[in-house]
Design an enzyme around this catalytic site. Structure first.
Site, PDB file in Angstrom:
ATOM      1  CE1 TYR A   1      -3.670   2.542   0.784  1.00  0.00           C
ATOM      2  CE2 TYR A   1      -2.278   3.261   2.609  1.00  0.00           C
ATOM      3  CZ  TYR A   1      -3.368   3.458   1.782  1.00  0.00           C
ATOM      4  OH  TYR A   1      -4.159   4.566   1.953  1.00  0.00           O
TER       5      TYR A   1
ATOM      6  CG  ASP B   1       5.814   3.360   0.735  1.00  0.00           C
ATOM      7  OD1 ASP B   1       6.152   3.872   1.821  1.00  0.00           O
ATOM      8  OD2 ASP B   1       4.649   3.347   0.327  1.00  0.00           O
TER       9      ASP B   1
ATOM     10  CE  LYS C   1       2.412   4.741   8.494  1.00  0.00           C
ATOM     11  NZ  LYS C   1       1.042   4.981   8.872  1.00  0.00           N
TER      12      LYS C   1
HETATM   13  N1  HOZ Z   1      -3.540   3.047   6.321  1.00  0.00           N
HETATM   14  C1  HOZ Z   1      -3.207   2.921   7.688  1.00  0.00           C
HETATM   15  C2  HOZ Z   1      -2.878   1.537   8.021  1.00  0.00           C
HETATM   16  N2  HOZ Z   1      -1.926   0.910   7.204  1.00  0.00           N
HETATM   17  C3  HOZ Z   1      -4.321   3.368   8.571  1.00  0.00           C
HETATM   18  C4  HOZ Z   1      -4.158   4.779   8.924  1.00  0.00           C
HETATM   19  C5  HOZ Z   1      -5.156   5.284   9.958  1.00  0.00           C
HETATM   20  O1  HOZ Z   1      -6.267   4.801  10.041  1.00  0.00           O
HETATM   21  O2  HOZ Z   1      -4.784   6.197  10.650  1.00  0.00           O
END
Ligand code: HOZ
Length: 429
Positions: free
Chosen positions: A142, A237, A270
């Site tokens: 992702y 990534d 992050k």
């Molecule tokens: N896409 C995030 C997990 N891989 C979730 C992000 C969120 O809900 O803060």
């Protein structure tokens, strides 16, 4: 005091699904999401005052735990000087310098506000720099929710069984080639047939959006060779893994296993924001000089390099750069995974886990999956039961088996022991 259920009902009236990011809705595991009121160290408290040991850590950024004093001080000081200027600041140079010092493949970096923005911009830059359109991504990886990358993706898309989003025109993804993670034969064949048209290969080097799956060393090594041979850019990534699995990110881990290994570009997020909206993409000077205002690839942002976010990120990087930080974090994370495996063994339940630095994953399976298809075949029902049993015992895991977990420096040996004890009870039940 409103309960979680009351807040969820209220939220659903005004926010689609009651959440601002789909995985938070607990749809995969069922039940009511916890509405978080506050956090400190390794813990979060919900609206009902229930305390949980937090293994999500805002999905990765909170590597120091919540409310670290040095980070708080830096943020408070920066906020007093102004929230946003839309103009350059000295602090963003300092953050760029800090990133470059830690990640040798990155010679220049641009700061943005979210991982999605960073991934999308890196992709545009790779296409602009190579003058090619095709991109390779892997099933279960992702890279945020930009159209071209929202094909057979992991995380929330896996959770809801729509690995490719509606609203993405076929025309927009016709240049996106999706291959199986860790499948050498497929990547060889793809480069043999279309190598001259491929702008970049983008991957999560340790995938954290199909739980926790490592790219094998032969796969990574061959990817590097193929990209070099065919003039395609290798884009890591590292939104999840950067400054999280090691100080230099996953690329530092692979560089120890593959002499001279470096990606061409890196997408970060992050941890570099320490919990504030901040992300970045970087690479060689050659590639980065294609960006406006130097080059023809356009990218911009009002809040890019935000002064409060950069203060938070810088203070976080300073703390994690202290000697011994990653050794201690890795040891703690390993003890958690070993504890979970031990508890499962005692209960006669097949469970296998893996970790690197402060990131971990576990599967209800006999062996570690190598790709998305195998992850999908692990025991989802058992995961869901386990998730709820742990939640009841005050342990907050990601509410879907497709997500990695995160340990922070604030998790104590006692927290790990309490988690393992909760797992023992949950697995015996
Ligand atoms: N896409 C995030 C997990 N891989 C979730 C992000 C969120 O809900 O803060």
């Amino acid at each position: 005091m409103a309960t979680n259920e009351e807040l969820f009902a209220r939220a659903q009236r005004v926010i689609p699904g009651g959440v601002n990011s789909p995985v938070r809705a607990f749809r995969a595991v069922g039940g009511t999401p916890r509405f978080i009121q506050r956090a400190q160290g390794a813990y979060i408290w919900d609206a009902e005052g229930q305390r949980y040991i937090d293994y999500i850590g805002s999905w990765g950024p909170m590597i120091l735990g919540h409310g670290h004093p040095a980070v708080l001080e830096a943020v408070q000081k920066a906020a007093l000087d102004g929230f946003s200027f839309g103009a350059p600041t000295q602090r963003e140079i300092e953050l760029a310098e800090a990133i470059i010092a830690l990640v040798p493949s990155v010679e220049q970096v641009r700061l943005v506000s979210s991982g999605t923005e960073a991934g999308m911009s890196a992709l545009r830059l790779a296409r602009g720099a190579t003058g090619r359109s095709k991109i390779v991504k892997f099933e279960g990886c992702y890279h945020g929710h930009a159209d071209a990358l929202l094909v057979k993706a992991g995380s929330g898309l896996a959770t809801f069984g729509h690995p490719t989003s509606a609203g993405v025109p076929a025309d927009v993804v016709k240049h996106t080639l999706v291959l199986e993670y860790n499948n050498l034969a497929q990547i060889e064949a793809t480069f043999a047939e279309q190598g001259r048209e491929i702008a970049c290969v983008m991957l999560e080097p340790i995938a954290g959006n199909m739980n926790f799956v490592r790219a094998s060393v032969p796969f990574m090594s061959r990817l590097r060779e193929l990209c070099t041979q065919h003039g395609a850019l290798l884009v890591f990534d590292e939104v999840m893994t950067g400054f999280r699995v090691a100080l230099g990110g996953a690329q530092a881990v692979y560089a120890q296993l593959i002499p001279g290994f470096r990606p061409d570009m890196t997408v970060m997020g992050k941890v570099i924001g320490g919990g504030m909206p901040l992300a970045a993409f970087g690479g060689t000077k050659d590639v980065m000089s294609q960006l406006a205002p130097l080059g023809p690839v356009y990218q911009a942002g009002t809040l890019s390099g935000n002064p409060v976010a950069t203060a938070c990120g810088l203070a976080t990087l300073k703390e994690i750069g202290k000697p011994g930080f990653f050794d201690a974090l890795s040891a703690r994370t390993q003890s958690l995974v070993a504890g979970l495996e031990g508890a499962a063994r005692e209960a006669g339940v097949p469970l296998v886990g893996d970790s690197q630095g402060g990131m971990f994953g576990f599967f209800f399976a006999d062996g570690l999956p190598q790709n998305y298809g195998v992850v999908m075949a692990t025991d989802k029902e058992r995961f869901n039961r386990f998730f709820h049993a742990m939640l009841q015992r005050g342990v907050y895991l990601a509410p879907a088996l497709y997500e990695a977990g995160f340990v922070s420096a604030a998790h104590s040996a006692e927290d790990i022991a309490a988690t393992v004890q909760a797992a023992r009870e949950a697995l015996q039940a």
